[in-house]
Motif scaffolding. Structure first.
Motif, PDB file in Angstrom:
ATOM      1  N   HIS A   3      27.695 -41.454 -59.163  1.00 17.86           N
ATOM      2  CA  HIS A   3      28.344 -40.731 -60.264  1.00 17.86           C
ATOM      3  C   HIS A   3      29.197 -39.592 -59.713  1.00 17.86           C
ATOM      4  CE1 HIS A   3      24.702 -42.232 -62.720  1.00 17.86           C
ATOM      5  NE2 HIS A   3      25.747 -43.003 -63.010  1.00 17.86           N
TER       6      HIS A   3
ATOM      7  N   CYS B 115      27.621 -40.279 -65.920  1.00 17.48           N
ATOM      8  CA  CYS B 115      26.216 -40.675 -66.023  1.00 17.48           C
ATOM      9  C   CYS B 115      25.859 -41.029 -67.466  1.00 17.48           C
ATOM     10  CB  CYS B 115      25.339 -39.536 -65.510  1.00 17.48           C
ATOM     11  SG  CYS B 115      23.575 -39.818 -65.616  1.00 17.48           S
ATOM     12  N   ASN B 116      26.261 -40.178 -68.403  1.00 20.16           N
ATOM     13  CA  ASN B 116      25.976 -40.441 -69.822  1.00 20.16           C
ATOM     14  C   ASN B 116      26.656 -41.705 -70.315  1.00 20.16           C
ATOM     15  OD1 ASN B 116      24.352 -38.189 -70.091  1.00 20.16           O
ATOM     16  ND2 ASN B 116      26.037 -36.866 -70.748  1.00 20.16           N
ATOM     17  N   LYS B 117      27.903 -41.934 -69.877  1.00 19.12           N
ATOM     18  CA  LYS B 117      28.616 -43.144 -70.290  1.00 19.12           C
ATOM     19  C   LYS B 117      27.934 -44.401 -69.783  1.00 19.12           C
ATOM     20  CE  LYS B 117      33.170 -41.028 -70.687  1.00 19.12           C
ATOM     21  NZ  LYS B 117      34.499 -40.886 -70.059  1.00 19.12           N
ATOM     22  N   SER B 118      27.306 -44.311 -68.618  1.00 17.31           N
ATOM     23  CA  SER B 118      26.612 -45.481 -68.075  1.00 17.31           C
ATOM     24  C   SER B 118      25.161 -45.551 -68.562  1.00 17.31           C
ATOM     25  CB  SER B 118      26.664 -45.478 -66.549  1.00 17.31           C
ATOM     26  OG  SER B 118      26.018 -44.344 -66.030  1.00 17.31           O
ATOM     27  N   GLU B 119      24.841 -44.680 -69.543  1.00 14.92           N
ATOM     28  CA  GLU B 119      23.526 -44.635 -70.179  1.00 14.92           C
ATOM     29  C   GLU B 119      22.396 -44.426 -69.173  1.00 14.92           C
ATOM     30  OE1 GLU B 119      23.157 -48.020 -72.754  1.00 14.92           O
ATOM     31  OE2 GLU B 119      24.886 -47.426 -73.956  1.00 14.92           O
ATOM     32  N   LYS B 120      22.647 -43.587 -68.213  1.00 12.78           N
ATOM     33  CA  LYS B 120      21.624 -43.207 -67.232  1.00 12.78           C
ATOM     34  C   LYS B 120      21.170 -41.786 -67.541  1.00 12.78           C
ATOM     35  CE  LYS B 120      22.154 -46.911 -64.694  1.00 12.78           C
ATOM     36  NZ  LYS B 120      21.137 -47.908 -64.505  1.00 12.78           N
ATOM     37  N   LYS B 121      19.986 -41.443 -67.075  1.00 15.88           N
ATOM     38  CA  LYS B 121      19.451 -40.103 -67.326  1.00 15.88           C
ATOM     39  C   LYS B 121      19.542 -39.205 -66.103  1.00 15.88           C
ATOM     40  CE  LYS B 121      16.325 -41.469 -70.977  1.00 15.88           C
ATOM     41  NZ  LYS B 121      14.965 -41.420 -71.511  1.00 15.88           N
TER      42      LYS B 121
ATOM     43  N   ASN C 160      28.173 -35.767 -64.825  1.00  9.93           N
ATOM     44  CA  ASN C 160      27.269 -35.869 -65.970  1.00  9.93           C
ATOM     45  C   ASN C 160      27.859 -36.747 -67.059  1.00  9.93           C
ATOM     46  OD1 ASN C 160      24.855 -35.143 -67.410  1.00  9.93           O
ATOM     47  ND2 ASN C 160      26.144 -33.820 -68.674  1.00  9.93           N
ATOM     48  N   GLU C 161      29.149 -36.588 -67.338  1.00  7.82           N
ATOM     49  CA  GLU C 161      29.804 -37.439 -68.346  1.00  7.82           C
ATOM     50  C   GLU C 161      29.775 -38.897 -67.916  1.00  7.82           C
ATOM     51  OE1 GLU C 161      33.683 -36.173 -69.669  1.00  7.82           O
ATOM     52  OE2 GLU C 161      33.028 -34.072 -69.748  1.00  7.82           O
TER      53      GLU C 161
END
Length: 160
Positions: A70, A58-64, A55-56
């Motif tokens: 990931h 994913c968030n760093k790569s600006e994906k939802k 999840n982290e």
């Protein structure tokens, strides 16, 4: 996971699934109940760890949406790189199964027969089967079985 909230029970792997895996992996070994419970807790903790890291990433790569990539990156960053080749194999197997399911579903669409017509044919067959099964007389069943082998138009003409 040191928290003692009531939701912790909801966030575990079903014990039956773990028991099945243990039996398949170690068919001739007895495993104590407390050891099985420990395996359930370890599996749950491992999944939480990997999913949080994924999840982290994913968030760093600006994906939802967390993607398989990931998860693979999370395994690597947490020091579980030795699992990656097996994870990729399982991922490929999952994709193959999903593709087969999609192809099976699209076969019906590729028949070129509208869904309404397929439903009509299905209902007609159900009616014939019900009528045939309800016929108590063997002679009547024989006649009905002969009628069922006739094309739909021929049986319609025979009735008029």
């Amino acid at each position: 996971m040191a928290s003692s909230s009531g939701n912790d029970d909801d966030l575990t792997i079903p014990r039956a699934a773990i028991n099945k895996m243990i039996k398949e992996t170690l068919p001739n070994v007895r495993v104590a109940n407390d050891a099985r419970e420990l395996v359930v807790n370890c599996c749950t903790e491992f999944i939480h760890l990997i999913s949080s890291e994924a999840n982290e990433i994913c968030n760093k790569s600006e994906k939802k949406t967390i993607s398989p990539e990931h998860v693979i990156q999370a395994l690597e960053s947490l020091g579980f790189g030795s699992y990656i080749s097996e994870v990729k194999e399982v991922l490929q197997e999952c994709k193959t199964v999903a593709l087969k399911r999609r192809k099976a579903n699209s076969r019906l669409e590729n028949l070129g027969i509208p869904e309404e017509e397929l439903l009509r044919q299905q209902q007609e067959l159900f009616a014939k089967i019900a009528f045939f099964c309800l016929a108590p007389d063997p002679c009547l069943r024989t006649v009905l079985s002969l009628l069922l082998t006739l094309p739909s138009n021929s049986s319609a003409n025979a009735q008029h």
